[in-house]
Enzyme design. Structure first.
Site, PDB file in Angstrom:
ATOM      1  N   SER A 154     -28.764 -45.885  45.685  1.00  0.00           N
ATOM      2  CA  SER A 154     -27.470 -45.218  45.867  1.00  0.00           C
ATOM      3  C   SER A 154     -26.309 -46.146  46.213  1.00  0.00           C
ATOM      4  CB  SER A 154     -27.590 -44.127  46.930  1.00  0.00           C
ATOM      5  OG  SER A 154     -28.308 -43.023  46.427  1.00  0.00           O
ATOM      6  N   LYS A 168     -22.325 -48.099  52.433  1.00  0.00           N
ATOM      7  CA  LYS A 168     -23.029 -47.168  51.536  1.00  0.00           C
ATOM      8  C   LYS A 168     -24.497 -47.549  51.505  1.00  0.00           C
ATOM      9  CE  LYS A 168     -23.895 -43.856  48.919  1.00  0.00           C
ATOM     10  NZ  LYS A 168     -25.132 -43.762  49.723  1.00  0.00           N
ATOM     11  N   THR A 169     -25.322 -46.593  51.869  1.00  0.00           N
ATOM     12  CA  THR A 169     -26.761 -46.824  51.903  1.00  0.00           C
ATOM     13  C   THR A 169     -27.412 -46.462  50.575  1.00  0.00           C
ATOM     14  OG1 THR A 169     -27.091 -44.596  52.770  1.00  0.00           O
ATOM     15  CG2 THR A 169     -26.897 -46.384  54.384  1.00  0.00           C
ATOM     16  N   GLY A 170     -28.693 -46.807  50.466  1.00  0.00           N
ATOM     17  CA  GLY A 170     -29.472 -46.441  49.293  1.00  0.00           C
ATOM     18  C   GLY A 170     -30.945 -46.479  49.629  1.00  0.00           C
TER      19      GLY A 170
END
Length: 291
Positions: free
Chosen positions: A73, A237-239
């Site tokens: 993501s 922003k993580t993923g």
């Protein structure tokens, strides 16, 4: 005369000693950071990728910085930026409302699932994708832009020839070892994130909007942010994906210091491995200590 000349030489040599010591200390510090990251990677049982850009002097701290990792993501940042780029020439783009059907919904869609009747604007979809990692929101942006290849084309337009988006959510999270689909490198992502949030890849208004969205992220409290002083401002922003893939990319504003851009990617050998956000927090602490 000889005595004076000897004294001058001695003074010059003495003055050089602190510089040599300082230089040696810097190298030792860099070596120590590499060793700490290697130790963290070994303890964690996976593969770690880190890229830190210190905008105060453009210095870089890299660990597997040129190796490919599944973005998961974190790639949503590029899609949202592509939408914002279009709004430079057509400000109404972000207000365009897209229909959301029940058949559009994929796993993890906490925001879009509540708007089946009303639909959502591209601005709302961007915020949902970046701040809640809503997967349907990402797919709607990709569809609007013309497919994954259009997101890749936008990355290339800002000078990133490493980033590649090949699929939509949730398939892009398969993170199969050795699979180049939907991957980038820590350094390439860090350089792009810097261009998008601190550089001129977006117009001033669009850049400010992207930063606002990133600062409002709700999913990163246990990742990079957890390894930093609480007083530092962070937009991230993580993923996450298969093989315990755990990612976070961030712009950081330390107190009394120029901004930092940090990318942390981590993946594991077992397909069903659990997410390891604490590894990202530990990596963030290692590379920012002493600033």
């Amino acid at each position: 005369m000889l005595k004076s000349s000897w004294r001058k030489t001695a003074l010059m040599a003495a003055a050089a000693v602190p510089l040599l010591l300082a230089s040696g200390s810097l190298w030792a510090s860099a070596d120590a950071i590499q060793q700490k990251l290697a130790d963290l990677e070994k303890r964690s049982g996976g593969r770690l990728g880190v890229a830190l850009i210190n905008t105060a002097d453009d210095s870089q701290t890299l660990y597997r910085g040129d190796e490919r990792f599944a973005m998961c993501s974190t790639g949503k940042v590029m899609a949202a930026a592509a939408v914002l780029k279009q709004s430079e020439s057509n400000p109404e783009v972000v207000n365009k409302r897209l229909e959301i059907k029940k058949s559009d919904l994929v796993v993890w869609s906490p925001i879009t699932e509540k708007h089946l009747q009303s639909g959502m604007t591209l601005a709302e979809l961007s915020a949902a994708a970046l701040q809640y990692s809503d997967n349907t929101a990402m797919n709607k942006m990709i569809s609007y832009l013309g497919g994954p290849e259009k997101v890749t084309a936008f990355a290339q337009s800002i000078g990133d020839v490493t980033f590649r988006l090949d699929r939509t959510e949730p398939a892009l999270n398969s993170a199969i070892p050795g699979d180049k689909r939907d991957t980038t490198t820590p350094l390439a992502m860090a350089e792009s994130l810097r261009k998008l949030t601190l550089g001129n890849a977006l117009g001033e208004q669009q850049r400010a909007q992207l930063v606002t969205w990133l600062k409002g992220n709700t999913t990163g409290g246990q990742s990079i942010r957890a390894g930093l002083p609480a007083s530092w401002a962070v937009g991230d922003k993580t993923g996450a994906g298969d093989y315990g893939t755990t990612n976070d990319i961030a712009v950081i504003w330390p107190e009394n210091h120029a901004p930092l851009v940090l990318v942390t990617y981590f993946t594991q050998p077992q397909q069903d491995a659990k997410s390891r956000k604490e590894v990202l927090a530990a990596a963030a602490k290692i590379v920012t200590e002493g600033l």
